[in-house]
Design a protein around this motif. Structure first.
Motif, mmCIF file in Angstrom:
data_model
loop_
_atom_site.group_PDB
_atom_site.id
_atom_site.type_symbol
_atom_site.label_atom_id
_atom_site.label_comp_id
_atom_site.label_asym_id
_atom_site.label_seq_id
_atom_site.Cartn_x
_atom_site.Cartn_y
_atom_site.Cartn_z
ATOM 1 N N GLY A 219 -2.973 38.735 2.433
ATOM 2 C CA GLY A 219 -4.398 38.976 2.618
ATOM 3 C C GLY A 219 -4.696 39.928 3.759
ATOM 4 N N ILE A 220 -6.002 40.203 3.924
ATOM 5 C CA ILE A 220 -6.451 41.125 4.970
ATOM 6 C C ILE A 220 -6.107 40.572 6.347
ATOM 7 C CG2 ILE A 220 -8.492 42.186 6.003
ATOM 8 C CD1 ILE A 220 -9.759 42.296 3.278
ATOM 9 N N GLN A 221 -6.238 39.252 6.526
ATOM 10 C CA GLN A 221 -5.941 38.657 7.830
ATOM 11 C C GLN A 221 -4.483 38.895 8.217
ATOM 12 O OE1 GLN A 221 -6.970 34.540 8.016
ATOM 13 N NE2 GLN A 221 -6.610 34.345 10.193
ATOM 14 N N SER A 222 -3.560 38.681 7.263
ATOM 15 C CA SER A 222 -2.141 38.920 7.552
ATOM 16 C C SER A 222 -1.870 40.397 7.789
ATOM 17 C CB SER A 222 -1.291 38.408 6.385
ATOM 18 O OG SER A 222 -1.490 37.027 6.183
ATOM 19 N N ARG A 223 -2.554 41.266 7.047
ATOM 20 C CA ARG A 223 -2.351 42.705 7.238
ATOM 21 C C ARG A 223 -2.819 43.151 8.615
ATOM 22 N NH1 ARG A 223 -4.523 45.217 1.459
ATOM 23 N NH2 ARG A 223 -3.134 44.018 0.094
ATOM 24 N N LEU A 224 -3.955 42.621 9.064
ATOM 25 C CA LEU A 224 -4.445 42.986 10.397
ATOM 26 C C LEU A 224 -3.472 42.518 11.479
ATOM 27 C CD1 LEU A 224 -8.265 42.216 10.059
ATOM 28 C CD2 LEU A 224 -7.181 44.460 10.240
ATOM 29 N N LYS A 225 -2.941 41.298 11.333
ATOM 30 C CA LYS A 225 -1.955 40.823 12.304
ATOM 31 C C LYS A 225 -0.736 41.746 12.329
ATOM 32 C CE LYS A 225 -3.159 35.919 11.832
ATOM 33 N NZ LYS A 225 -2.666 34.598 11.397
ATOM 34 N N LEU A 226 -0.223 42.072 11.129
ATOM 35 C CA LEU A 226 0.955 42.941 11.050
ATOM 36 C C LEU A 226 0.666 44.304 11.642
ATOM 37 C CD1 LEU A 226 3.827 43.467 10.072
ATOM 38 C CD2 LEU A 226 2.887 44.100 7.841
ATOM 39 N N LEU A 227 -0.541 44.845 11.373
ATOM 40 C CA LEU A 227 -0.900 46.167 11.888
ATOM 41 C C LEU A 227 -0.889 46.173 13.413
ATOM 42 C CD1 LEU A 227 -2.027 49.044 11.573
ATOM 43 C CD2 LEU A 227 -4.307 48.049 11.413
ATOM 44 N N PHE A 228 -1.540 45.186 14.033
ATOM 45 C CA PHE A 228 -1.604 45.166 15.494
ATOM 46 C C PHE A 228 -0.225 44.908 16.105
ATOM 47 C CE2 PHE A 228 -6.157 44.545 14.722
ATOM 48 C CZ PHE A 228 -6.682 45.390 15.687
ATOM 49 N N VAL A 229 0.582 44.039 15.469
ATOM 50 C CA VAL A 229 1.929 43.781 15.990
ATOM 51 C C VAL A 229 2.777 45.047 15.922
ATOM 52 C CG1 VAL A 229 4.076 42.545 15.525
ATOM 53 C CG2 VAL A 229 1.923 41.311 15.541
ATOM 54 N N VAL A 230 2.669 45.775 14.802
ATOM 55 C CA VAL A 230 3.446 47.016 14.669
ATOM 56 C C VAL A 230 3.024 48.035 15.722
ATOM 57 C CG1 VAL A 230 3.817 49.017 13.179
ATOM 58 C CG2 VAL A 230 3.979 46.730 12.235
ATOM 59 N N ILE A 231 1.702 48.176 15.917
ATOM 60 C CA ILE A 231 1.228 49.160 16.900
ATOM 61 C C ILE A 231 1.706 48.795 18.304
ATOM 62 C CG2 ILE A 231 -0.836 50.088 18.023
ATOM 63 C CD1 ILE A 231 -2.266 49.916 15.348
ATOM 64 N N VAL A 232 1.555 47.520 18.697
ATOM 65 C CA VAL A 232 1.993 47.102 20.034
ATOM 66 C C VAL A 232 3.492 47.267 20.191
ATOM 67 C CG1 VAL A 232 2.213 45.103 21.573
ATOM 68 C CG2 VAL A 232 0.067 45.533 20.396
ATOM 69 N N THR A 233 4.256 46.888 19.147
ATOM 70 C CA THR A 233 5.714 47.007 19.222
ATOM 71 C C THR A 233 6.132 48.469 19.349
ATOM 72 O OG1 THR A 233 5.939 45.016 17.873
ATOM 73 C CG2 THR A 233 7.869 46.437 18.069
ATOM 74 N N VAL A 234 5.472 49.341 18.572
ATOM 75 C CA VAL A 234 5.816 50.771 18.641
ATOM 76 C C VAL A 234 5.522 51.334 20.027
ATOM 77 C CG1 VAL A 234 5.142 53.051 17.800
ATOM 78 C CG2 VAL A 234 5.581 51.217 16.184
ATOM 79 N N VAL A 235 4.332 51.009 20.561
ATOM 80 C CA VAL A 235 3.972 51.526 21.893
ATOM 81 C C VAL A 235 4.945 51.027 22.953
ATOM 82 C CG1 VAL A 235 2.198 51.489 23.686
ATOM 83 C CG2 VAL A 235 1.543 51.826 21.312
ATOM 84 N N LEU A 236 5.264 49.708 22.913
ATOM 85 C CA LEU A 236 6.198 49.166 23.909
ATOM 86 C C LEU A 236 7.606 49.717 23.714
ATOM 87 C CD1 LEU A 236 5.064 45.430 24.079
ATOM 88 C CD2 LEU A 236 4.606 47.264 25.713
ATOM 89 N N ALA A 237 7.995 49.970 22.440
ATOM 90 C CA ALA A 237 9.329 50.529 22.198
ATOM 91 C C ALA A 237 9.439 51.944 22.774
ATOM 92 C CB ALA A 237 9.621 50.539 20.694
ATOM 93 N N ILE A 238 8.375 52.742 22.581
ATOM 94 C CA ILE A 238 8.397 54.096 23.147
ATOM 95 C C ILE A 238 8.428 54.037 24.666
ATOM 96 C CG2 ILE A 238 7.074 56.228 23.363
ATOM 97 C CD1 ILE A 238 6.032 55.768 20.567
ATOM 98 N N SER A 239 7.578 53.157 25.238
ATOM 99 C CA SER A 239 7.563 53.020 26.700
ATOM 100 C C SER A 239 8.908 52.523 27.223
ATOM 101 C CB SER A 239 6.437 52.056 27.105
ATOM 102 O OG SER A 239 6.489 51.798 28.499
ATOM 103 N N GLY A 240 9.500 51.520 26.513
ATOM 104 C CA GLY A 240 10.788 50.996 26.945
ATOM 105 C C GLY A 240 11.894 52.021 26.834
#
Length: 518
Positions: A3-24
């Motif tokens: 559902g949309i709720q799960s997609r929004l969670k996945l979207l924000f987790v992916v964005i945060v993980t990508v940003v932290l991975a680049i920073s790390g």
């Protein structure tokens, strides 16, 4: 179901993980570079000091002094072995760091680990001031350096970053779950209520709780109001039928009840369009949300490619430029479609509130018609019919926006359903102008037109040319009653077969207070 709720969670987790991975990755690269530079300075300092202190001791063949110098230089754990060779006798002295960290003699010990660096030892008698004396090579020194401390520091930093990313992702998922529940729980209740209302008897459906004081609470209250009015309408119909059957003496009263029921049906038809509006807007929101999720997936794939290039030490400027271009385009698509979804929700909220309320308020004509058209897009998109709006931006009405929305909606949908054959292209034009304190509205289509014998009856209640095909005959009658009784205005229609139909509406810009009769 994803559902949309799960997609929004996945979207924000992916964005945060990508940003932290680049920073790390950048932090890991900077730390590695700093450690390498520190190690290089250590190596250079050890070699320089040994080249200064060892030649005189080796010239005098003073083994104890050589051992003291070697032990002093092996204090840093990065230095694992120092071997001093005399130019004539070979291995003269040296120390090796054992597994327990203690220094032992190199004689008879295995070949030390680590990278070996060799430097010549040159002695000049009398010091550097005696330039006439030629320097003499007295031997060489071999130093073994270890990279274990660097690798350990990098591994510890990597583990810390991984734990940090996992903790932040966990916190984000928990926070999103708690916050999204505030929105999706009432939507689920509204969905279940609409389904029950459509599939079960109205007497069996309970009203939804009205304890919320936000936008969703307004929609829930509107739903309950529709349900109450439908129950009231059905009750009146049953009472009228029972009264008509019980006694012929009650015929006059029964006819009066039927007329009241007719008015209630008109009101129920006006409010019933809200259910269709909810379904249409929900379907329309799926499109921008889907585009945003696709853009996020593209950004994630590009980030994975960049991370692979960084780990493989094959990172090029062109890779970074391509990533930046992909990230910029993905971010633009995510933002644009998020704004589009927000606009749809805003339009739906305003139209939904107005259609469940009879309150009057000032509203801009052009802006409000645009919001009405936006709410009709799910219906219009299924046809090849285009809708054009010509309206000045400075016309402001002090009137009843809910009733006005019902008028525009019914006229537009009437054109869509009756003016054109299936899959036939056409155009609906809505235009307005201000004539003193009277607003003149025109709704025109270039469809097949209305036959002369039908034209005089189109505003009659329950008159329809699509009996048995879903037509109720109430749409244009609702429009007529609202224009004449509530707005105290006039409506006229003209039509030519094969050339289209033209509705002309004239209503006061400020509706008189005594005009609210519906």
């Amino acid at each position: 179901m994803f559902g949309i709720q799960s997609r929004l969670k996945l979207l924000f987790v992916v964005i945060v993980t990508v940003v932290l991975a680049i920073s790390g990755s950048y932090t890991q690269y900077s730390l590695g570079k700093a450690l390498e530079e520190s190690n290089q300075r250590l190596r250079k300092g050890v070699i320089t000091r040994l080249q200064i202190s060892l030649p005189s001791a080796l010239w005098d063949l003073d083994k104890s002094k050589v051992d003291s110098i070697v032990e002093a230089e092996m204090l840093p754990p990065e230095v694992v072995a120092i071997r001093v060779y005399d130019s004539s006798v070979g291995l003269f002295a040296g120390k090796l760091r054992a597994a327990d960290g203690k220094l032992v003699a190199v004689e008879g010990a295995p070949e030390p680990a680590g990278q070996a660096v060799e430097a010549a030892l040159v002695f000049q008698e009398g010091g550097s001031a005696s330039a006439s004396i030629k320097p003499v090579s007295v031997g060489r020194v071999v130093i073994n350096f270890s990279r274990a401390q660097i690798d350990q520091a990098l591994a510890s930093e990597l583990m810390r970053k991984v734990i940090e990313v996992l903790l932040l992702d966990l916190i984000l998922v928990v926070a999103l779950s708690l916050s999204l529940r505030v929105v999706f729980e009432p939507l689920k209740q509204l969905r279940d209520g609409l389904f029950d209302l459509a599939t079960r008897g109205t007497d069996e459906v309970e009203e939804l709780p009205e304890n919320r004081r936000d936008e969703l609470g307004e929609v829930i209250r509107g739903f309950n109001q529709i349900q109450r009015r439908l129950k009231s309408t059905i009750g009146r119909i049953r009472e009228a039928e029972d009264a008509a059957r019980r006694s012929a003496q009650q015929t006059a009263q029964a006819l009066q009840d039927l007329r009241q029921t007719q008015e209630s049906l008109l009101q129920a038809e006006r409010l019933a369009s809200l259910g269709s509006l909810v379904a249409g807007v929900a379907h329309e929101i799926n499109t921008p949300v889907g585009i945003a999720l696709t853009s996020a997936s593209v950004l994630k794939a590009a980030t994975d490619e960049l991370e692979t290039a960084v780990k493989g030490a094959g990172l090029k400027k062109s890779d970074i430029l391509r990533y930046v271009e992909t990230a910029s385009e993905s971010a633009r698509l995510i933002m644009n479609n998020a704004y589009r979804a927000a606009h749809l929700i805003h339009s739906f909220k305003q139209i939904a509130v107005d259609q469940t309320s009879e309150a009057r308020r000032p509203f801009g004509l052009h802006e409000y018609i645009e919001e009405i058209v936006s709410s009709l897009q799910p219906k219009l998109k299924k046809t090849p019919i285009s809708l054009v709006l010509h309206c000045p931006d400075d016309i402001v009405l002090d009137s009843y926006p809910g009733a006005f929305a019902q008028v525009i909606t019914n006229l537009t949908l009437n054109c869509v359903e009756h003016a054109f054959e299936v899959d036939t292209a056409g155009e609906i034009l809505i235009s307005a102008r201000l004539d003193g304190e009277v607003v003149e509205l025109h709704v025109k289509d270039d469809g097949k037109g209305i036959a002369p014998d039908v034209l005089d009856r189109i505003f009659d209640p329950f008159f329809t040319t699509r009996r048995g095909q879903g037509g109720t005959g109430l749409g244009l009658n609702i429009v007529y009653n609202l224009i004449v009784k509530q707005f105290l205005g006039t409506i006229a229609v003209s039509s030519t077969l094969g050339q289209g139909t033209h509705f002309t509406l004239r209503i006061p810009r400020v509706t008189p207070v005594d005009g609210a009769q519906v």
